[in-house]
Enzyme design. Structure first.
Site, PDB file in Angstrom:
ATOM      1  N   HIS A  86      32.968  40.148  51.923  1.00 42.91           N
ATOM      2  CA  HIS A  86      31.822  39.466  51.304  1.00 42.91           C
ATOM      3  C   HIS A  86      32.293  38.109  50.810  1.00 42.91           C
ATOM      4  O   HIS A  86      33.457  37.712  51.027  1.00 42.91           O
ATOM      5  CB  HIS A  86      31.193  40.333  50.211  1.00 42.91           C
ATOM      6  CG  HIS A  86      32.149  40.783  49.147  1.00 42.91           C
ATOM      7  ND1 HIS A  86      32.841  39.926  48.342  1.00 42.91           N
ATOM      8  CD2 HIS A  86      32.542  42.039  48.784  1.00 42.91           C
ATOM      9  CE1 HIS A  86      33.586  40.600  47.501  1.00 42.91           C
ATOM     10  NE2 HIS A  86      33.444  41.889  47.758  1.00 42.91           N
TER      11      HIS A  86
ATOM     12  N   GLY B 276      33.240  37.046  48.100  1.00 39.05           N
ATOM     13  CA  GLY B 276      34.464  37.066  47.284  1.00 39.05           C
ATOM     14  C   GLY B 276      35.705  36.966  48.165  1.00 39.05           C
ATOM     15  O   GLY B 276      36.610  36.162  47.916  1.00 39.05           O
ATOM     16  N   HIS B 277      35.748  37.778  49.239  1.00 39.25           N
ATOM     17  CA  HIS B 277      36.884  37.713  50.170  1.00 39.25           C
ATOM     18  C   HIS B 277      36.965  36.329  50.817  1.00 39.25           C
ATOM     19  O   HIS B 277      38.047  35.779  51.008  1.00 39.25           O
ATOM     20  CB  HIS B 277      36.731  38.743  51.297  1.00 39.25           C
ATOM     21  CG  HIS B 277      36.722  40.163  50.840  1.00 39.25           C
ATOM     22  ND1 HIS B 277      35.576  40.937  50.824  1.00 39.25           N
ATOM     23  CD2 HIS B 277      37.705  40.965  50.386  1.00 39.25           C
ATOM     24  CE1 HIS B 277      35.866  42.138  50.386  1.00 39.25           C
ATOM     25  NE2 HIS B 277      37.155  42.187  50.110  1.00 39.25           N
TER      26      HIS B 277
ATOM     27  N   GLN C 114      45.863  54.661  48.908  1.00 41.36           N
ATOM     28  CA  GLN C 114      45.353  54.255  47.598  1.00 41.36           C
ATOM     29  C   GLN C 114      44.056  54.971  47.234  1.00 41.36           C
ATOM     30  O   GLN C 114      43.434  54.648  46.236  1.00 41.36           O
ATOM     31  CB  GLN C 114      45.214  52.734  47.497  1.00 41.36           C
ATOM     32  CG  GLN C 114      44.157  52.115  48.386  1.00 41.36           C
ATOM     33  CD  GLN C 114      44.258  50.582  48.409  1.00 41.36           C
ATOM     34  OE1 GLN C 114      45.149  50.022  49.037  1.00 41.36           O
ATOM     35  NE2 GLN C 114      43.359  49.914  47.722  1.00 41.36           N
TER      36      GLN C 114
ATOM     37  N   GLY D 242      42.145  38.473  44.440  1.00 38.93           N
ATOM     38  CA  GLY D 242      41.033  38.157  43.545  1.00 38.93           C
ATOM     39  C   GLY D 242      41.319  38.607  42.117  1.00 38.93           C
ATOM     40  O   GLY D 242      41.915  39.664  41.898  1.00 38.93           O
TER      41      GLY D 242
ATOM     42  N   LYS E 247      39.066  39.639  40.259  1.00 34.37           N
ATOM     43  CA  LYS E 247      38.132  40.744  40.004  1.00 34.37           C
ATOM     44  C   LYS E 247      38.901  42.059  39.818  1.00 34.37           C
ATOM     45  O   LYS E 247      38.610  42.835  38.922  1.00 34.37           O
ATOM     46  CB  LYS E 247      37.159  40.823  41.190  1.00 34.37           C
ATOM     47  CG  LYS E 247      36.366  42.085  41.297  1.00 34.37           C
ATOM     48  CD  LYS E 247      35.123  42.001  40.460  1.00 34.37           C
ATOM     49  CE  LYS E 247      34.239  43.203  40.528  1.00 34.37           C
ATOM     50  NZ  LYS E 247      34.556  44.237  41.461  1.00 34.37           N
TER      51      LYS E 247
ATOM     52  N   LEU F 280      30.614  39.835  42.232  1.00 35.03           N
ATOM     53  CA  LEU F 280      30.402  40.356  43.589  1.00 35.03           C
ATOM     54  C   LEU F 280      31.303  41.563  43.825  1.00 35.03           C
ATOM     55  O   LEU F 280      32.469  41.558  43.460  1.00 35.03           O
ATOM     56  CB  LEU F 280      30.749  39.294  44.644  1.00 35.03           C
ATOM     57  CG  LEU F 280      29.817  38.120  44.830  1.00 35.03           C
ATOM     58  CD1 LEU F 280      30.068  37.475  46.188  1.00 35.03           C
ATOM     59  CD2 LEU F 280      28.353  38.504  44.712  1.00 35.03           C
TER      60      LEU F 280
ATOM     61  N   ARG G 213      30.324  47.326  46.181  1.00 32.03           N
ATOM     62  CA  ARG G 213      29.522  48.443  45.641  1.00 32.03           C
ATOM     63  C   ARG G 213      28.164  48.012  45.119  1.00 32.03           C
ATOM     64  O   ARG G 213      27.329  48.881  44.824  1.00 32.03           O
ATOM     65  CB  ARG G 213      30.286  49.100  44.495  1.00 32.03           C
ATOM     66  CG  ARG G 213      31.540  49.765  44.980  1.00 32.03           C
ATOM     67  CD  ARG G 213      32.212  50.437  43.855  1.00 32.03           C
ATOM     68  NE  ARG G 213      33.364  51.174  44.349  1.00 32.03           N
ATOM     69  CZ  ARG G 213      34.290  51.691  43.581  1.00 32.03           C
ATOM     70  NH1 ARG G 213      34.198  51.567  42.279  1.00 32.03           N
ATOM     71  NH2 ARG G 213      35.297  52.344  44.096  1.00 32.03           N
TER      72      ARG G 213
HETATM   73  O1  PAF Z   1      42.106  44.743  47.142  1.00 34.27           O
HETATM   74  C1  PAF Z   1      42.144  45.359  48.223  1.00 34.27           C
HETATM   75  O2  PAF Z   1      41.294  45.206  49.082  1.00 34.27           O
HETATM   76  C2  PAF Z   1      43.280  46.329  48.493  1.00 34.27           C
HETATM   77  O3  PAF Z   1      43.649  47.018  47.336  1.00 34.27           O
HETATM   78  C3  PAF Z   1      44.511  45.664  49.150  1.00 34.27           C
HETATM   79  C4  PAF Z   1      45.154  44.640  48.220  1.00 34.27           C
HETATM   80  C5  PAF Z   1      44.107  45.004  50.447  1.00 34.27           C
HETATM   81  C6  PAF Z   1      45.570  46.720  49.460  1.00 34.27           C
HETATM   82  O4  PAF Z   1      45.073  47.694  50.312  1.00 34.27           O
END
Ligand code: PAF
Length: 291
Positions: free
Chosen positions: A34, A36-37, A61, A147, A149, A184, A187
């Site tokens: 989005h 933000g990215h 994760q 980010g 965020k 942003l 979710r």
């Molecule tokens: O922020 C994220 O999207 C993830 O935690 C990351 C840093 C890509 C690691 O999987």
């Protein structure tokens, strides 16, 4: 734009770019990109000559109940956005190439991962730091953008890079917000119009803290309670944590200090949202020395 799932290919592309004098930038993501990215990509482009975006929904994760399978994977759309944003290389590894059979090596950062998100999601940061270390080893960037965020994530990665002497500069980019202040997040699409209205109370409570601190508030626990009350006054909001903390260690503060961060996690209906804001208190001006 090049796209590859192969570690060796990434290394080859990056070697070629570096041999031509390029400074290499990296934006690690889990896709579902989005604005933000895209702000991270834009910043990365200004900090480097060759930008590699990684797209990998990292299973380590996610807790078993967090439903990794449901995580959105709009790959065509993501690639289109990367191309439009001027990305040079997209690395899209599959799970077995990053975690081959028998995988057993982890990177853990200790104290800064313990509170807040770490307390609610044990193992989460171990998965993040492990995959980010692997991505850094593969891409070997000079600079990587994350980010603000995900505040605890960036604090953890900064700590890891310092502790392990990783040769990469970490650039933390500001949270991108809707005009009404909502941070942003992928979710946000789950929020009903009423919930979206209630969700504005997160940024509003951070604004309240900024205003109170600017006008001399000193009772941090009292201020956290005011923030919680403001959020709980909205239908459907259930606060999980609200703390005023040190921006590096994330330890909850007992007294004011020049740099602080407010960190919030709350359920809004069934959607979990996080937000944060840094506060820089004006330094007292030194009184003139007596003659
Ligand atoms: O922020 C994220 O999207 C993830 O935690 C990351 C840093 C890509 C690691 O999987």
């Amino acid at each position: 734009m090049q796209t590859t799932a192969e570690i060796a290919e990434v290394r080859r592309h990056v070697r070629t770019a570096r041999a031509q004098g390029a400074r290499i930038g990296c934006v690690p993501t889990m896709g579902a990109l989005h604005a933000g990215h895209l702000s991270l990509v834009e910043r990365c482009r200004s900090e480097s000559d060759y930008v590699c975006v990684t797209i990998f929904v990292n299973p380590t994760q996610f807790a078993p109940h967090e439903d990794l399978a449901k995580y959105p994977r709009p790959m065509e759309d993501d690639l289109r956005k990367c191309r439009a944003a001027g990305v040079d290389l997209v690395f899209i590894p599959d799970v077995p190439s990053l975690y081959p059979d028998g995988y057993q090596t982890w990177v853990s950062v200790e104290e800064v991962t313990q509170p807040l998100e770490g307390a609610m999601r044990p193992e989460h940061f171990r998965g993040v730091t492990t995959v980010v270390t692997k991505l850094f080893n593969i891409v070997q960037p000079d600079v990587a953008c994350f980010g603000a965020k995900d505040y605890q994530q960036q604090a953890t990665i900064r700590r890891m890079v310092r502790d392990l002497d990783l040769p990469v500069e970490i650039v933390v980019c500001p949270t991108v917000r809707e005009p009404d202040g909502l941070a942003l997040s992928s979710r946000n699409v789950y929020l009903s119009p009423e919930e979206r209205q209630s969700a504005l109370s997160l940024s509003a409570s951070l604004q309240l803290a900024a205003d109170r601190l600017a006008t001399g508030a000193t009772d941090l626990r009292g201020l956290e309670q005011e923030m919680i009350d403001l959020m709980h006054a909205q239908p459907g909001v259930q606060v999980q944590y609200t703390v005023l903390a040190d921006p590096d260690s994330l330890e909850t503060l007992t007294q004011l200090q020049p740099r602080m961060v407010g960190l919030i996690a709350a359920m809004v209906g069934k959607t979990r949202l996080i937000d944060n804001r840094e506060f820089n208190l004006p330094q007292p001006t030194a009184s003139p020395s007596p003659r």
